[in-house]
Design an enzyme around this catalytic site. Structure first.
Site, PDB file in Angstrom:
ATOM      1  N   ASP A   1       6.400  21.331  57.123  1.00 38.40           N
ATOM      2  CA  ASP A   1       6.050  22.565  56.419  1.00 38.40           C
ATOM      3  C   ASP A   1       7.123  22.827  55.363  1.00 38.40           C
ATOM      4  O   ASP A   1       7.955  21.954  55.073  1.00 38.40           O
ATOM      5  CB  ASP A   1       5.860  23.732  57.409  1.00 38.40           C
TER       6      ASP A   1
ATOM      7  N   HIS B   1       9.211   6.589  79.042  1.00 35.65           N
ATOM      8  CA  HIS B   1       8.431   7.109  80.170  1.00 35.65           C
ATOM      9  C   HIS B   1       7.105   7.746  79.773  1.00 35.65           C
ATOM     10  O   HIS B   1       6.135   7.665  80.523  1.00 35.65           O
ATOM     11  CB  HIS B   1       9.254   8.157  80.937  1.00 35.65           C
ATOM     12  N   ASN B   2       7.076   8.398  78.624  1.00 38.51           N
ATOM     13  CA  ASN B   2       5.872   9.163  78.248  1.00 38.51           C
ATOM     14  C   ASN B   2       5.068   8.522  77.124  1.00 38.51           C
ATOM     15  O   ASN B   2       4.020   9.028  76.739  1.00 38.51           O
ATOM     16  CB  ASN B   2       6.251  10.593  77.847  1.00 38.51           C
TER      17      ASN B   2
ATOM     18  N   CYS C   1       9.446  20.860  61.205  1.00 36.75           N
ATOM     19  CA  CYS C   1       9.306  22.253  60.763  1.00 36.75           C
ATOM     20  C   CYS C   1      10.648  22.928  61.083  1.00 36.75           C
ATOM     21  O   CYS C   1      11.658  22.240  61.224  1.00 36.75           O
ATOM     22  CB  CYS C   1       8.094  22.946  61.397  1.00 36.75           C
TER      23      CYS C   1
ATOM     24  N   HIS D   1       4.926   4.567  84.997  1.00 31.19           N
ATOM     25  CA  HIS D   1       4.808   5.534  83.898  1.00 31.19           C
ATOM     26  C   HIS D   1       3.427   5.454  83.246  1.00 31.19           C
ATOM     27  O   HIS D   1       2.920   6.454  82.743  1.00 31.19           O
ATOM     28  CB  HIS D   1       5.907   5.298  82.863  1.00 31.19           C
TER      29      HIS D   1
ATOM     30  N   THR E   1      11.749  24.536  63.789  1.00 29.20           N
ATOM     31  CA  THR E   1      12.229  24.179  65.130  1.00 29.20           C
ATOM     32  C   THR E   1      11.645  22.865  65.643  1.00 29.20           C
ATOM     33  O   THR E   1      12.144  22.320  66.628  1.00 29.20           O
ATOM     34  CB  THR E   1      11.799  25.259  66.145  1.00 29.20           C
TER      35      THR E   1
HETATM   36  C1  RB5 Z   1       8.442  28.891  59.589  1.00 22.13           C
HETATM   37  O1  RB5 Z   1       9.151  30.053  59.322  1.00 22.13           O
HETATM   38  C2  RB5 Z   1       8.674  28.455  61.035  1.00 22.13           C
HETATM   39  O2  RB5 Z   1       8.005  29.330  61.890  1.00 22.13           O
HETATM   40  C3  RB5 Z   1       8.220  27.028  61.250  1.00 22.13           C
HETATM   41  O3  RB5 Z   1       8.888  26.182  60.390  1.00 22.13           O
HETATM   42  C4  RB5 Z   1       8.445  26.470  62.652  1.00 22.13           C
HETATM   43  O4  RB5 Z   1       9.754  26.638  63.053  1.00 22.13           O
HETATM   44  C5  RB5 Z   1       7.480  26.880  63.672  1.00 22.13           C
HETATM   45  O5  RB5 Z   1       7.495  26.428  64.824  1.00 22.13           O
END
Ligand code: RB5
Length: 149
Positions: A8, A98-99, A65, A133, A67
Site C-alpha cells: 500500500d 512447517h507451514n 504495508c 507438517h 504492519t
Molecule cells: C495504513 O495506515 C495502515 O493501516 C496499513 O498500512 C497497514 O498497517 C494495515 O494493516
C-alpha cells in the site's frame, strides 16, 4: 523464482528496496503494488498478490504495508494462500519449513530495510519439510474447503 510483490502507500519505500534486493538475488519480480504515496487500501494488493500466487502465475509473493497485518489478512482470504507476517527471521524460516507459507508479509513501520532483507533471504532459502507438517497443511486446506467458497 518469479515473485509477485504488493504494497500500500505506506510500503512504497521499502518495496523499492525489496525489489532491488530480490533482483540482486537473481529473482524476477512482478510489481502489483501501489506506485505512489497517495493513500490507498491494503486489501486491493493483498488480494491481487494472493490471486497470482493461488493461480500459480508466480512462485510466491511478498507483501508490505505499515504492519504487514492488513495486507496479509487480505491475502489469506484467497483460497490456497498461506501468508505469514514476520518481523524476525526465525518465524520466517519456520513458517516455510512447517507451514509451507507461500506469501511473506512485513511492516514498513516495524522492520528496517536490513532486517527486511534478512527476513526475505531466510524465507526464500528455507524449504518445506513435509512429513507430519504436510498432514497439518492438509488440515488447513480442509478448513478452507469448509469455509472459503
Ligand atoms: C495504513 O495506515 C495502515 O493501516 C496499513 O498500512 C497497514 O498497517 C494495515 O494493516
Amino acid at each position: 523464482m518469479k515473485i509477485a510483490i504488493g504494497n500500500d502507500h505506506v510500503g512504497i519505500e521499502l518495496k523499492a528496496i525489496t525489489i532491488e534486493f530480490l533482483k540482486s538475488l537473481g529473482h524476477e519480480v512482478v510489481d502489483y503494488g501501489a506506485q505512489t504515496t497517495e493513500r490507498t487500501d491494503y486489501p486491493i494488493y493483498g488480494k491481487k498478490v494472493g490471486e497470482e500466487v493461488a493461480k500459480g502465475n508466480v512462485d510466491c509473493g511478498i507483501l508490505i504495508c505499515g504492519t504487514g497485518v492488513g495486507i496479509s489478512l487480505a491475502a489469506n482470504k484467497v483460497k490456497g494462500v498461506r501468508a505469514v507476517v514476520c518481523s524476525e527471521p526465525y518465524t520466517a524460516q519456520l513458517s516455510k519449513q512447517h507451514n509451507n507459507t507461500n506469501i511473506l508479509a512485513f511492516g514498513s513501520r516495524v522492520v528496517g530495510s536490513e532486517l527486511a532483507k534478512m527476513i526475505i533471504k531466510t524465507w526464500l532459502d528455507a524449504e518445506f519439510e513435509g512429513g507430519r507438517h504436510a498432514n497439518r497443511v492438509n488440515m488447513l486446506r480442509e478448513i478452507e474447503e469448509a469455509y472459503l467458497c
